[in-house]
Write a protein that holds these residues in place. Structure first.
Motif, PDB file in Angstrom:
ATOM      1  N   GLY A   1      90.149 -43.247  77.610  1.00 47.07           N
ATOM      2  CA  GLY A   1      88.785 -42.800  77.861  1.00 47.07           C
ATOM      3  C   GLY A   1      88.538 -41.343  77.566  1.00 47.07           C
ATOM      4  O   GLY A   1      87.452 -40.839  77.872  1.00 47.07           O
ATOM      5  N   LEU A   2      89.522 -40.634  76.964  1.00 47.92           N
ATOM      6  CA  LEU A   2      89.341 -39.221  76.651  1.00 47.92           C
ATOM      7  C   LEU A   2      89.002 -38.989  75.177  1.00 47.92           C
ATOM      8  O   LEU A   2      88.960 -37.850  74.727  1.00 47.92           O
ATOM      9  CB  LEU A   2      90.610 -38.434  77.014  1.00 47.92           C
ATOM     10  N   GLY A   3      88.805 -40.055  74.443  1.00 47.19           N
ATOM     11  CA  GLY A   3      88.541 -39.920  73.014  1.00 47.19           C
ATOM     12  C   GLY A   3      89.788 -39.701  72.185  1.00 47.19           C
ATOM     13  O   GLY A   3      89.697 -39.321  71.012  1.00 47.19           O
ATOM     14  N   LEU A   4      90.979 -39.931  72.774  1.00 45.19           N
ATOM     15  CA  LEU A   4      92.243 -39.655  72.082  1.00 45.19           C
ATOM     16  C   LEU A   4      92.946 -40.920  71.622  1.00 45.19           C
ATOM     17  O   LEU A   4      93.910 -40.835  70.859  1.00 45.19           O
ATOM     18  CB  LEU A   4      93.182 -38.876  73.021  1.00 45.19           C
ATOM     19  N   ASP A   5      92.470 -42.098  72.053  1.00 45.40           N
ATOM     20  CA  ASP A   5      93.209 -43.333  71.790  1.00 45.40           C
ATOM     21  C   ASP A   5      93.333 -43.605  70.289  1.00 45.40           C
ATOM     22  O   ASP A   5      94.434 -43.809  69.761  1.00 45.40           O
ATOM     23  CB  ASP A   5      92.506 -44.518  72.466  1.00 45.40           C
ATOM     24  N   GLY A   6      92.211 -43.623  69.593  1.00 45.54           N
ATOM     25  CA  GLY A   6      92.239 -43.932  68.166  1.00 45.54           C
ATOM     26  C   GLY A   6      92.971 -42.882  67.356  1.00 45.54           C
ATOM     27  O   GLY A   6      93.710 -43.207  66.418  1.00 45.54           O
ATOM     28  N   LEU A   7      92.780 -41.606  67.687  1.00 44.54           N
ATOM     29  CA  LEU A   7      93.451 -40.533  66.955  1.00 44.54           C
ATOM     30  C   LEU A   7      94.957 -40.648  67.080  1.00 44.54           C
ATOM     31  O   LEU A   7      95.695 -40.480  66.095  1.00 44.54           O
ATOM     32  CB  LEU A   7      92.984 -39.174  67.487  1.00 44.54           C
ATOM     33  N   ASN A   8      95.470 -40.935  68.269  1.00 43.07           N
ATOM     34  CA  ASN A   8      96.908 -41.061  68.462  1.00 43.07           C
ATOM     35  C   ASN A   8      97.460 -42.287  67.750  1.00 43.07           C
ATOM     36  O   ASN A   8      98.567 -42.247  67.200  1.00 43.07           O
ATOM     37  CB  ASN A   8      97.240 -41.108  69.948  1.00 43.07           C
ATOM     38  N   LEU A   9      96.717 -43.379  67.751  1.00 48.90           N
ATOM     39  CA  LEU A   9      97.186 -44.575  67.055  1.00 48.90           C
ATOM     40  C   LEU A   9      97.272 -44.327  65.550  1.00 48.90           C
ATOM     41  O   LEU A   9      98.247 -44.722  64.899  1.00 48.90           O
ATOM     42  CB  LEU A   9      96.246 -45.751  67.351  1.00 48.90           C
ATOM     43  N   VAL A  10      96.261 -43.659  65.000  1.00 48.34           N
ATOM     44  CA  VAL A  10      96.296 -43.333  63.572  1.00 48.34           C
ATOM     45  C   VAL A  10      97.486 -42.424  63.258  1.00 48.34           C
ATOM     46  O   VAL A  10      98.188 -42.616  62.252  1.00 48.34           O
ATOM     47  CB  VAL A  10      94.967 -42.663  63.159  1.00 48.34           C
ATOM     48  N   SER A  11      97.747 -41.417  64.107  1.00 47.16           N
ATOM     49  CA  SER A  11      98.880 -40.535  63.878  1.00 47.16           C
ATOM     50  C   SER A  11     100.203 -41.299  63.890  1.00 47.16           C
ATOM     51  O   SER A  11     101.103 -41.033  63.092  1.00 47.16           O
ATOM     52  CB  SER A  11      98.916 -39.430  64.950  1.00 47.16           C
ATOM     53  N   THR A  12     100.324 -42.268  64.784  1.00 47.12           N
ATOM     54  CA  THR A  12     101.551 -43.059  64.850  1.00 47.12           C
ATOM     55  C   THR A  12     101.717 -43.897  63.593  1.00 47.12           C
ATOM     56  O   THR A  12     102.817 -43.986  63.019  1.00 47.12           O
ATOM     57  CB  THR A  12     101.535 -43.955  66.100  1.00 47.12           C
ATOM     58  N   VAL A  13     100.639 -44.540  63.134  1.00 40.84           N
ATOM     59  CA  VAL A  13     100.718 -45.316  61.886  1.00 40.84           C
ATOM     60  C   VAL A  13     101.131 -44.413  60.734  1.00 40.84           C
ATOM     61  O   VAL A  13     102.002 -44.766  59.917  1.00 40.84           O
ATOM     62  CB  VAL A  13      99.362 -46.002  61.602  1.00 40.84           C
ATOM     63  N   GLY A  14     100.556 -43.217  60.656  1.00 40.39           N
ATOM     64  CA  GLY A  14     100.917 -42.283  59.584  1.00 40.39           C
ATOM     65  C   GLY A  14     102.374 -41.885  59.624  1.00 40.39           C
ATOM     66  O   GLY A  14     103.035 -41.769  58.575  1.00 40.39           O
ATOM     67  N   ALA A  15     102.914 -41.676  60.832  1.00 39.59           N
ATOM     68  CA  ALA A  15     104.320 -41.301  60.948  1.00 39.59           C
ATOM     69  C   ALA A  15     105.222 -42.393  60.399  1.00 39.59           C
ATOM     70  O   ALA A  15     106.228 -42.110  59.713  1.00 39.59           O
ATOM     71  CB  ALA A  15     104.655 -41.009  62.416  1.00 39.59           C
ATOM     72  N   PHE A  16     104.895 -43.655  60.662  1.00 37.84           N
ATOM     73  CA  PHE A  16     105.740 -44.743  60.157  1.00 37.84           C
ATOM     74  C   PHE A  16     105.563 -44.932  58.648  1.00 37.84           C
ATOM     75  O   PHE A  16     106.512 -45.323  57.958  1.00 37.84           O
ATOM     76  CB  PHE A  16     105.437 -46.030  60.920  1.00 37.84           C
ATOM     77  N   VAL A  17     104.391 -44.642  58.115  1.00 39.63           N
ATOM     78  CA  VAL A  17     104.207 -44.678  56.655  1.00 39.63           C
ATOM     79  C   VAL A  17     105.064 -43.596  56.001  1.00 39.63           C
ATOM     80  O   VAL A  17     105.738 -43.831  54.984  1.00 39.63           O
ATOM     81  CB  VAL A  17     102.721 -44.497  56.299  1.00 39.63           C
ATOM     82  N   PHE A  18     105.057 -42.394  56.570  1.00 39.85           N
ATOM     83  CA  PHE A  18     105.901 -41.307  56.068  1.00 39.85           C
ATOM     84  C   PHE A  18     107.371 -41.725  56.106  1.00 39.85           C
ATOM     85  O   PHE A  18     108.122 -41.502  55.145  1.00 39.85           O
ATOM     86  CB  PHE A  18     105.678 -40.060  56.925  1.00 39.85           C
ATOM     87  N   ALA A  19     107.791 -42.345  57.204  1.00 43.58           N
ATOM     88  CA  ALA A  19     109.182 -42.783  57.323  1.00 43.58           C
ATOM     89  C   ALA A  19     109.521 -43.830  56.268  1.00 43.58           C
ATOM     90  O   ALA A  19     110.648 -43.864  55.748  1.00 43.58           O
ATOM     91  CB  ALA A  19     109.433 -43.341  58.723  1.00 43.58           C
ATOM     92  N   ALA A  20     108.563 -44.684  55.929  1.00 42.51           N
ATOM     93  CA  ALA A  20     108.816 -45.679  54.880  1.00 42.51           C
ATOM     94  C   ALA A  20     109.089 -45.000  53.541  1.00 42.51           C
ATOM     95  O   ALA A  20     109.949 -45.454  52.760  1.00 42.51           O
ATOM     96  CB  ALA A  20     107.615 -46.621  54.772  1.00 42.51           C
ATOM     97  N   GLY A  21     108.376 -43.907  53.266  1.00 45.62           N
ATOM     98  CA  GLY A  21     108.642 -43.169  52.034  1.00 45.62           C
ATOM     99  C   GLY A  21     110.034 -42.576  52.019  1.00 45.62           C
ATOM    100  O   GLY A  21     110.743 -42.619  51.004  1.00 45.62           O
ATOM    101  N   VAL A  22     110.470 -42.022  53.143  1.00 51.79           N
ATOM    102  CA  VAL A  22     111.816 -41.460  53.232  1.00 51.79           C
ATOM    103  C   VAL A  22     112.849 -42.560  53.050  1.00 51.79           C
ATOM    104  O   VAL A  22     113.866 -42.376  52.359  1.00 51.79           O
ATOM    105  CB  VAL A  22     112.014 -40.731  54.575  1.00 51.79           C
ATOM    106  N   LEU A  23     112.618 -43.722  53.656  1.00 51.51           N
ATOM    107  CA  LEU A  23     113.553 -44.836  53.535  1.00 51.51           C
ATOM    108  C   LEU A  23     113.662 -45.309  52.085  1.00 51.51           C
ATOM    109  O   LEU A  23     114.765 -45.603  51.592  1.00 51.51           O
ATOM    110  CB  LEU A  23     113.098 -45.984  54.443  1.00 51.51           C
ATOM    111  N   LEU A  24     112.550 -45.361  51.386  1.00 53.31           N
ATOM    112  CA  LEU A  24     112.570 -45.758  49.971  1.00 53.31           C
ATOM    113  C   LEU A  24     113.339 -44.729  49.146  1.00 53.31           C
ATOM    114  O   LEU A  24     114.113 -45.089  48.246  1.00 53.31           O
ATOM    115  CB  LEU A  24     111.137 -45.892  49.458  1.00 53.31           C
ATOM    116  N   PHE A  25     113.174 -43.458  49.461  1.00 57.10           N
ATOM    117  CA  PHE A  25     113.930 -42.407  48.773  1.00 57.10           C
ATOM    118  C   PHE A  25     115.425 -42.600  48.984  1.00 57.10           C
ATOM    119  O   PHE A  25     116.222 -42.486  48.036  1.00 57.10           O
ATOM    120  CB  PHE A  25     113.490 -41.038  49.291  1.00 57.10           C
ATOM    121  N   LEU A  26     115.831 -42.886  50.201  1.00 59.83           N
ATOM    122  CA  LEU A  26     117.259 -43.052  50.485  1.00 59.83           C
ATOM    123  C   LEU A  26     117.842 -44.242  49.730  1.00 59.83           C
ATOM    124  O   LEU A  26     118.970 -44.189  49.232  1.00 59.83           O
ATOM    125  CB  LEU A  26     117.470 -43.230  51.991  1.00 59.83           C
ATOM    126  N   GLY A  27     117.071 -45.319  49.644  1.00 62.17           N
ATOM    127  CA  GLY A  27     117.550 -46.462  48.880  1.00 62.17           C
ATOM    128  C   GLY A  27     117.745 -46.126  47.415  1.00 62.17           C
ATOM    129  O   GLY A  27     118.765 -46.494  46.808  1.00 62.17           O
TER     130      GLY A  27
END
Length: 841
Positions: free
Chosen positions: A470-496
Motif C-alpha cells: 500500500g505504499l506504492g512500492l509493490d510494482g516497482l520492487n517486483l519489476v526490479s526483481t524481474v530485471g535482476a533475474f534477466v541480468f543473471a540470465a545474461g551472465v549465465l549465458l556468457f559463462l556457458g
C-alpha cells in the motif's frame, strides 16, 4: 635507437628458442600452485574474481527475491542482514578491486613489452592470500558467522555491545588482510609500469590503460591505509575494550566514517579508472582510429585520482558536518565530473571520427557509456547537500551507485572479456551469443535498477528486509526483481559460451581486432620472443612488420642472456635500457606464505590462538625463505641483449641502491606504512580535540626526561644503522654486524622507555578513548620494533653466510630504509604524546 628490420628467415643461434622456452616453462598439474608467471597468475586471479562475482550475484538475487513482494518471509531479518552485508562486501572487496588488479597482472606485461612484472612472487603471494582468505571469509555465511553490519560496518552497531559473537570480527580481520593483498599488487604494478616498459616506450607513448593502472596504484597506496587502520582500531575495541568509537568513554563513532570513507570514496574511482583505461584502449581499435585527445584523457585520469581524495565526506552530509566543510566537499563532488566528462567526450569523439564496426565489445562499451553517464548525473544530484539530505539512505542511492559501479566497471570488464579472450587460447567468444548476452544484461540491469530511483524518492529506505503493502512500492520492487533475474540470465549465458570457448584446442590468436597495442604480438610462456623497440603510441599500426621482427628475434633480448628468467629495466620517463633484471622462478614459498597469512587471520578470529600464531610464524618463515635466494650477485656482470645493435648490445646485469626495483618497492611500502600511522595519529588528535581537559581525569602526562631519553636512543639507533649502511661491504663485515646489533638494542630500549613512561603516567586504554589512542600509537611503534627484531638477525645471517656484498646489497639497503623510517616514526610519536599536549595546554 631503432633496430634494423630483419626478415623472419634470418636464423638465430641454434637452440636459443629452446633454452628460452625451457627457462620459462609453466608447471603442470598440481604444481601449478608454484607458478609465478604473470599469465598463469593473472588467469587464476581473473577466474577467482569472477567466481566471487557470481557468488555475490547469487546473494543479490536472494535479496531481490525477498523484496519482490511485500511482507515476504523467504529470509528472516537476521539472515537478510548477513546476505546484504556479504553481497556488498564480496562485490567491493573480493570482486571489484581484485578484478582490476587481476586484469592488469595478465595484460600489462604484454602491453609494456616486458617478459614479466618485476616481482612475480609478490604477485603470486597477493593472489593466493586473496583467494584462500576470500574463500574462507565467504564460507562464514554457511555457518551463521557472516558479518551483518553492512559492508561499511558503522559503529556503534558493530561494536561488542550491539554485535556480540564473531560475525563482525570475520569482516574486520578478513577484509583487513585482503586489503594488504591489494596493496602488494599495487606495489608490483607501480614499479612494473615505471621500470619495465619496452625500450623507447616513453611515458608519452605508454598505453592509456597503463596510465590508468599507474594512477590507480598510487591511489591504492594512499587510500587503503585508512581502512587498514580503521579495521585494526575497531578490532582492538572489540577484542580489548579500547573505546575508540564509544562516545560514553570519549570515543567518536563518526571517526570510523572519516577513516572508512577516506578509503571508500577513492575506491569508487579505483574501480572506475582501470575500466576507463580499458575503454580508452578498446575504443580506438573498434573505431579504427587513434584516441581523440589522448593527452587530455591522461590528464583527466590524473585529475580524477586527485579529486577523489577530497570527496570522502560526500557520504557524511547527514553526519553533522559544518556548513563550510559540506560546501567544500559538495563543490569537489561536482568538480570531479569535469575530468570524467573529458574522457567521455574523447570516447564519443573517437567513435564519431572513426569507422565503427558493431561487435559485442562495441555493444558493451556503448552500454557502458549510456549507464555510466546516467550514474554520473545522479551523482551530481546527490552532491547537492539539500537533495542528499532527502535521498540519503534511500533506494535512490542504491540505484545511483549501481549505475556507477556496474555501469562504470562491470560492463567494461565484460567488453574486455570479449576483446582480450583470444589471448588465452586463440579463440573469440561467439558474436551471435554475445549479442544475446549484452541484450539480457543491458535490459535486465536497467529494468532492475532504474525503478529504484523512483522507489527511493517515494521513501523506500535501504537495508530493510521487507515492507508493507500500500505504499506504492509493490510494482516497482517486483519489476526490479524481474530485471535482476534477466541480468543473471545474461551472465549465465556468457559463462556457458566461455566454457565452450576455452575447451577448444589452443591456437595462435593473431591480431583479430587489428589493435595497435603490444599485447597482440605473438607470445608464449616467455611473453614475446624479443622485446620490441617502441617508437610511437600505436606501434602495431605505425610499424606493421613489428610482429615479424619480434618473432624473428630482431629486437631486444631474443633469448636468455644469463640462463635465467629476465626482463629489461628501463628509465622511468624516457624508457632508455638500463640493465637486465634477473627474475625469480616458480616455487612453493609464495603459496605457503599466503596460506600462513590467511590461516593467521582466520584462525585468530575464531580464537585458535596457538594455531594462528603458528601459521603467522610459518608465513614469516616462508617470506624469509623466498627472499633469501633473491639478493645474490648477478650470474654475469654484463649480458648480450641485442646482437644487431653494436655497442648497445651489452647491458649490466642487476643494479643496487636507487636503481634497483626492490629499493623503490620498499619506498612505496613505507609510504603505505606511513599512511596507516597517520590514520592512527589522526585518531589520537581527533580524540584529543574532543576533550575538555587533556589528558582526561585519571591520567597525566609522562615526565619529560623519559621521552627525551627515548628520542636520544632512537637517534643513536638510526645513527648506528646509517654507519652500517654506509660501510663498504668488501672485506670483513664483523663491524657491520656489531653496528646492526647495537642499533637493534637502542631501538628496543627506546620503545621500552616509551611504554614505561606511559605506565608511569597511569595510562588506561580501557577507561577512556584518549588512553586507547595513545596505546594504539605505541602498539603500532612496537609492531615496527618487532619487525626490526626479525630484520636485524636476517641481515646478520646474510652477512655471516657471505650473501652481502657490493653487488648484492639490496637486503642491507632496504633494511636501512625500514630502520630509518621506524626511528622517524618513533620521534613523531614522542612529539605527539609529550610535546603537543603541553603546547596545546
Amino acid at each position: 635507437m631503432t633496430p634494423p628490420v630483419l626478415p623472419s628467415a634470418v636464423p638465430r643461434p641454434p637452440g636459443e628458442l629452446d633454452r628460452l622456452e625451457r627457462v620459462w616453462r609453466t608447471p603442470r598439474g598440481w604444481r601449478l600452485v608454484t607458478a609465478v608467471n604473470n599469465t598463469t597468475v593473472g588467469l587464476l586471479y581473473i577466474g577467482t574474481a569472477m567466481l566471487f562475482f557470481l557468488l555475490a550475484g547469487i546473494l543479490g538475487l536472494l535479496m531481490r527475491a525477498q523484496l519482490a513482494v511485500p511482507d515476504n518471509t523467504l529470509l528472516s531479518a537476521a539472515t537478510y542482514n548477513q546476505v546484504f552485508t556479504m553481497h556488498g562486501s564480496v562485490m567491493m572487496f573480493l570482486f571489484a578491486i581484485p578484478i582490476v588488479e587481476a586484469l592488469a597482472v595478465y595484460l600489462l606485461p604484454g602491453m609494456l613489452g616486458a617478459r614479466d612484472l618485476p616481482f612475480p612472487r609478490l604477485s603470486a603471494y597477493a593472489f593466493w592470500a586473496y583467494a584462500i582468505g576470500g574463500l574462507g571469509f565467504f564460507c562464514t555465511l554457511f555457518v551463521g558467522l557472516a558479518p551483518d553490519g553492512g559492508w561499511f560496518m558503522y559503529p556503534p552497531l558493530t561494536g561488542e555491545a550491539y554485535s556480540p559473537g564473531l560475525n563482525a570480527d570475520f569482516w574486520l580481520l578478513g577484509i583487513g588482510f585482503i586489503e594488504i593483498s591489494a596493496i602488494a599488487g599495487a606495489i608490483e604494478l607501480i614499479v612494473g609500469i615505471l621500470f619495465t616498459r619496452a625500450p623507447g616506450m616513453t611515458l608519452a607513448r605508454m598505453p592509456v590503460y597503463a596510465w590508468s593502472m599507474l594512477v590507480v596504484g598510487v591511489m591504492i597506496v594512499f587510500a587503503f591505509p585508512a581502512i587498514i587502520a580503521g579495521t585494526a582500531l575497531l578490532e582492538l575495541e572489540r577484542a580489548f575494550d579500547w573505546p575508540f568509537f564509544i562516545a560514553a568513554r570519549g570515543g567518536d563513532p563518526v571517526l570510523w566514517q572519516h577513516l572508512f570513507w577516506f578509503f571508500g570514496h577513492p575506491e569508487v574511482y579505483i574501480i572506475f579508472l582501470p575500466a576507463a583505461g580499458m575503454v580508452s584502449t578498446m575504443i580506438p581499435t573498434i573505431a579504427r582510429t587513434p584516441l581523440v585527445g589522448r593527452r587530455a584523457v591522461i590528464v583527466a585520469l590524473v585529475g580524477v585520482g586527485f579529486f577523489s581524495f577530497g570527496l570522502w565526506a560526500h557520504h557524511m552530509f547527514t553526519a553533522g558536518l559544518g556548513v563550510v566543510e559540506a560546501g567544500l566537499v559538495s563543490a569537489a563532488s561536482m568538480a570531479v565530473a569535469v575530468p570524467t566528462a573529458v574522457q567521455v567526450f574523447a570516447w564519443i569523439g573517437t567513435l564519431w571520427r572513426g569507422s565503427v564496426r558493431i561487435t559485442t565489445p562495441a555493444l558493451f562499451l556503448l552500454g557502458f557509456m549510456f549507464i555510466f553517464v546516467l550514474g554520473g548525473l545522479t551523482g551530481v544530484m546527490v552532491a547537492v547537500v539539500p537533495f542528499d539530505w532527502q535521498a540519503h539512505d534511500s533506494y535512490f542511492v542504491v540505484a545511483h551507485f549501481h549505475y556507477v559501479l556496474v555501469g562504470g566497471m562491470v560492463f567494461p570488464v565484460f567488453a574486455g572479456m570479449y576483446y582480450w579472450l583470444p589471448l588465452v587460447r586463440g579463440h573469440a567468444l561467439s558474436e551471435r551469443l554475445g549479442r544475446w548476452v549484452f541484450g539480457l544484461m543491458f535490459g535486465g540491469f536497467n529494468l532492475a535498477f532504474f525503478p529504484m530511483h523512483v522507489s527511493g524518492l517515494l521513501g523506500m529506505p535501504r537495508r530493510v528486509y521487507t515492507y508493507p503493502s500500500g505504499l506504492g512500492l509493490d510494482g516497482l520492487n517486483l519489476v526490479s526483481t524481474v530485471g535482476a533475474f534477466v541480468f543473471a540470465a545474461g551472465v549465465l549465458l556468457f559463462l556457458g559460451d566461455l566454457a565452450r570457448t576455452v575447451r577448444r584446442p589452443q591456437r595462435e590468436p593473431g591480431n583479430p581486432w587489428g589493435a595497435a597495442t603490444l599485447e597482440w604480438l605473438p607470445a608464449d610462456c616467455y611473453a614475446v620472443r624479443s622485446i620490441p623497440q617502441v617508437d610511437s603510441a600505436e606501434p602495431l599500426w605505425d610499424r606493421p612488420q613489428l610482429a615479424d621482427e619480434v618473432v624473428a628475434g630482431a629486437h631486444w633480448l631474443p633469448g636468455t642472456a644469463t640462463g635465467k628468467r629476465e626482463t629489461i629495466v628501463t628509465s622511468p620517463v624516457a624508457a632508455r635500457p638500463l640493465y637486465l633484471l634477473v627474475l625469480p622462478t616458480d616455487g612453493w614459498m609464495p603459496f605457503l606464505a599466503a596460506l600462513g597469512t590467511a590461516g593467521f587471520f582466520l584462525l585468530l578470529t575464531i580464537e585458535w590462538t596457538i594455531t594462528a600464531w603458528a601459521c603467522g610464524i610459518g608465513a614469516i618463515g616462508a617470506v624469509l625463505a623466498w627472499l633469501w635466494g633473491q639478493d645474490r650477485p648477478p650470474p654475469a656482470a654484463v649480458a648480450r641483449v641485442a646482437d644487431h645493435l653494436g655497442p648497445a648490445n651489452l647491458l649490466p646485469v642487476g643494479a643496487t641502491g636507487t636503481a634497483s626495483p626492490s629499493w623503490w618497492a620498499t619506498v612505496i611500502m613505507l609510504v603505505v606504512d606511513a599512511g596507516v600511522f597517520l590514520a592512527f595519529l589522526f585518531t589520537y588528535l581527533h580524540v584529543s580535540m574532543r576533550l575538555d581537559v587533556c589528558p582526561p581525569p585519571g591520567s597525566r602526562l609522562a615526565q619529560p626526561w623519559w621521552p627525551a631519553l627515548s628520542a636520544a636512543l632512537l637517534l643513536a639507533s638510526a645513527g648506528l644503522m646509517t654507519v652500517a649502511w654506509r660501510r663498504p661491504l668488501a672485506g670483513s663485515q664483523s663491524a657491520l654486524r656489531w653496528l646492526v646489533a647495537g642499533a637493534l638494542a637502542g631501538m628496543a630500549a627506546s620503545f621500552g622507555l616509551d611504554v614505561w613512561a606511559q605506565l608511569d603516567a597511569r595510562l588506561d586504554p580501557v577507561a577512556h578513548a584518549w588512553g586507547a589512542s595513545v596505546a594504539g600509537l605505541l602498539a603500532y611503534q612496537g609492531l615496527h620494533v618487532a619487525l626490526l627484531a626479525i630484520v636485524a638477525p636476517y641481515v646478520v645471517a646474510r652477512s655471516l653466510r657471505r650473501r652481502l656484498g657490493p653487488d648484492s646489497r639490496a637486503t642491507l639497503d632496504n633494511s636501512a630504509l625500514i630502520w630509518l623510517y621506524t626511528a622517524a616514526q618513533g620521534l613523531v610519536v614522542a612529539f605527539a604524546l609529550h610535546v603537543w599536549p603541553r603546547w596545546m595546554a
